[in-house]
Design an enzyme around this catalytic site. Structure first.
Site, mmCIF file in Angstrom:
data_model
loop_
_atom_site.group_PDB
_atom_site.id
_atom_site.type_symbol
_atom_site.label_atom_id
_atom_site.label_comp_id
_atom_site.label_asym_id
_atom_site.label_seq_id
_atom_site.Cartn_x
_atom_site.Cartn_y
_atom_site.Cartn_z
ATOM 1 N N GLU A 1 -3.397 -7.975 -14.658
ATOM 2 C CA GLU A 1 -2.335 -7.470 -15.544
ATOM 3 C C GLU A 1 -2.606 -7.704 -17.021
ATOM 4 O OE1 GLU A 1 1.434 -9.010 -14.378
ATOM 5 O OE2 GLU A 1 1.434 -8.002 -12.465
ATOM 6 N N GLU B 1 -0.120 -7.090 -5.479
ATOM 7 C CA GLU B 1 1.122 -7.875 -5.530
ATOM 8 C C GLU B 1 2.305 -6.965 -5.297
ATOM 9 O OE1 GLU B 1 1.987 -10.279 -8.996
ATOM 10 O OE2 GLU B 1 -0.092 -10.960 -9.117
ATOM 11 N N GLU C 1 6.764 -19.941 -11.766
ATOM 12 C CA GLU C 1 6.973 -18.551 -12.192
ATOM 13 C C GLU C 1 6.960 -18.463 -13.728
ATOM 14 O OE1 GLU C 1 6.604 -15.750 -10.927
ATOM 15 O OE2 GLU C 1 7.693 -14.456 -12.299
ATOM 16 N N TRP C 2 5.851 -18.901 -14.317
ATOM 17 C CA TRP C 2 5.611 -18.788 -15.760
ATOM 18 C C TRP C 2 6.826 -19.261 -16.569
ATOM 19 C CZ3 TRP C 2 0.616 -18.637 -15.750
ATOM 20 C CH2 TRP C 2 -0.061 -17.922 -14.768
HETATM 21 C C1 PNW Z 1 3.234 -10.729 -11.916
HETATM 22 N N1 PNW Z 1 7.363 -7.104 -15.368
HETATM 23 O O1 PNW Z 1 3.792 -10.705 -13.186
HETATM 24 C C2 PNW Z 1 2.159 -11.790 -11.994
HETATM 25 O O2 PNW Z 1 0.876 -11.307 -11.712
HETATM 26 C C3 PNW Z 1 2.437 -13.020 -11.197
HETATM 27 O O3 PNW Z 1 1.668 -14.098 -11.665
HETATM 28 C C4 PNW Z 1 3.920 -13.303 -11.229
HETATM 29 O O4 PNW Z 1 4.252 -14.537 -10.664
HETATM 30 C C5 PNW Z 1 4.604 -12.160 -10.486
HETATM 31 O O5 PNW Z 1 4.258 -10.906 -11.010
HETATM 32 C C6 PNW Z 1 6.114 -12.274 -10.470
HETATM 33 O O6 PNW Z 1 6.641 -12.205 -11.760
HETATM 34 C C7 PNW Z 1 4.690 -9.772 -13.626
HETATM 35 O O7 PNW Z 1 8.064 -7.504 -16.323
HETATM 36 C C8 PNW Z 1 5.538 -10.174 -14.635
HETATM 37 O O8 PNW Z 1 7.476 -5.944 -14.917
HETATM 38 C C9 PNW Z 1 6.405 -9.287 -15.206
HETATM 39 C C10 PNW Z 1 6.456 -7.977 -14.770
HETATM 40 C C11 PNW Z 1 5.623 -7.562 -13.750
HETATM 41 C C12 PNW Z 1 4.738 -8.471 -13.181
#
Ligand code: PNW
Length: 453
Positions: free
Chosen positions: A170, A358, A413-414
């Site tokens: 991403e 994912e 979760e970041w």
């Molecule tokens: C992904 N959005 O992140 C990441 O690859 C993972 O590390 C994360 O834990 C997972 O999705 C869940 O959040 C995203 O805003 C973060 O659309 C944000 C978005 C999409 C994916």
């Protein structure tokens, strides 16, 4: 009249898996010579991460991976997408290598294979070495050169056992969301549009370097692709006019990443939109970026509703305030994104193989019952509905070859810390006890029978 249900069976050899990322599960953030990552630093800035949660311990997977693989095996999980931590291998991002870092991943991969699980390795999932950030991070072209060395090191070390490689996870999330004012991710900088566009371009160079490393050192049968979180439109009605509008929307919204990778150029439309903010591109860059890959990995959770409109290429509909969503404000529940999100890139860029790397959902409240169960029927239903749409895509001829559920277990979760649970396995972060949720038992059955149950 007797009803004969048609089983929703997936193709033979369909790849079923689960996904995680190093920084989110490993912990041991300062052990065995690991260098500081931008997330280790960011989590310590007050107000950046919910509850000030750090990645220091996380799921303690660094010490518990044998038990975690044993649990995966018990659930019948055959494929596992994981990532390698760059600062574990090169604590400063470049220069001195940390042999203990390589040793860890050697042991991890061996254990994974010993449990009958095929590893899918992502080379970069957001944990940039802080030392590189101190020298400009993704704004500095030298970061891509350091990555080239790192990628080659990892591929050389593991390619006798790892055959499936993912270059980056991403790009948007670690460039735009880390370096622009709209972002809330590490390193939390607020740069101009021109600088942000440069970070994208440098990340694309890394993708090319990683493809090269796999081609040169991956050995027989090695395959490589990127994981992108392409923006996904859903045509409001499945009519030619709305589908054409969705297609135009898809091309425009993903022109920064998919266009250069699949066409070897930034499109004229893209250049027009960027104007003076186009990144500096050097001779040879686009050739590197567009080296042929074997598959496209897509992280798809949500999307936008798009329709045809007079005098415009498309119109995006605003979502009503009460539209169903998970606990994440961004995760609106739209199962059809797995249909349109795979069909459109397959049609537009003739992508030969697509993996959902994912998909899943996050919820804040998931309670263990007295009998020690977690009835996450919301997750089970969500995944089932999304998979139904993926099945429809395959039935229509879209070359979807696999699906990885995010995530194997609740993790870091970041910026939401440990509050938001994405796992099919519950984790008690005090005791580190793992408990498969209802969704895990259901997913195990899906895998075992290769069909929706
Ligand atoms: C992904 N959005 O992140 C990441 O690859 C993972 O590390 C994360 O834990 C997972 O999705 C869940 O959040 C995203 O805003 C973060 O659309 C944000 C978005 C999409 C994916």
């Amino acid at each position: 009249m007797p009803i004969k249900p048609k089983p929703l069976t997936f193709p033979k050899n369909f790849v079923w898996g689960v996904a995680t990322a190093a920084a989110q599960i490993e912990g041991a953030a300062f052990e065995d010579g690991k260098g500081e990552s931008i997330w280790d630093r960011f989590a310590r800035i007050p107000g950046k991460v919910l509850n000030g949660d750090t990645l220091d311990v996380a799921n303690d997977h660094y010490h518990r991976y044998p038990q975690d693989f044993a649990l995966m095996r018990k659930l019948g999980i055959k494929n596992y997408r994981l990532s390698v931590s760059w600062p574990r291998i090169y604590p400063n991002g470049d220069g001195e290598i940390n042999p203990k870092g390589l040793e860890f991943y050697n042991k991890l991969i061996n254990s994974c294979l010993k449990h009958g699980i095929t590893p899918w390795v992502t080379l970069f999932h957001w944990d940039l070495p802080q030392s590189l950030e101190d020298r400009g991070g993704w704004t500095n072209r030298a970061t891509a050169d350091a990555f080239a060395v790192y990628a080659e090191t990892v591929v050389k070390a593991l390619s006798d056992r790892v055959k499936n490689w993912i270059t980056l996870n991403e790009i948007v999330c670690f460039t735009l969301l880390g370096y622009s004012k709209v972002g809330d991710k590490a390193p939390g900088r607020k740069e101009s549009e021109k600088v942000v566009n440069q970070t994208y371009h440098h990340a694309l160079l890394c993708h090319g370097h990683a493809v090269k490393a796999v081609r040169n050192f991956g050995g027989k049968g090695a395959r490589v692709g990127i994981t992108d979180n392409s923006a996904v439109p859903i045509p409001v009605t499945e009519t030619p006019a709305d589908i054409a509008a969705a297609r135009a929307w898809f091309i425009e919204k993903n022109s920064r990443i998919l266009e250069p990778i699949y066409t070897g150029r930034y499109s004229a439309d893209h250049k027009k939109r960027m104007g003076a903010d186009m990144p500096d591109v050097q001779k040879g860059d686009l050739g590197l970026i567009s080296l042929p890959t074997d598959f496209l990995g897509l992280n798809i959770y949500t999307g936008a509703f798009v329709r045809a409109a007079k005098g415009k290429r498309y119109e995006e509909l605003p979502l009503p305030a009460d539209f169903p969503r998970s606990s994440c404000p961004w995760l609106n529940i739209m199962p059809q994104v797995l249909y349109w999100g795979t069909r459109l890139p397959a049609e537009i860029y003739k992508v030969p193989a697509i993996y959902i790397t994912e998909n899943g959902c996050g919820y804040d409240v998931e309670t263990l019952t007295e009998s020690g169960e977690v009835h996450d029927l919301h997750r089970r239903d969500l995944v089932r509905n999304y998979l139904h749409e993926l099945h429809r895509a395959i039935a229509d001829g879209v070359p979807v070859k696999g699906y990885f559920l995010w995530s194997f277990m609740d993790n870091y979760e970041w910026q939401d810390g440990y509050t938001r649970r994405f796992g099919i396995v519950h984790c008690d972060f005090k005791t580190q006890k793992r408990t498969p949720k209802t969704s895990a038992k259901w997913y195990a059955k899906v895998i075992a029978e290769n069909r929706l149950v």
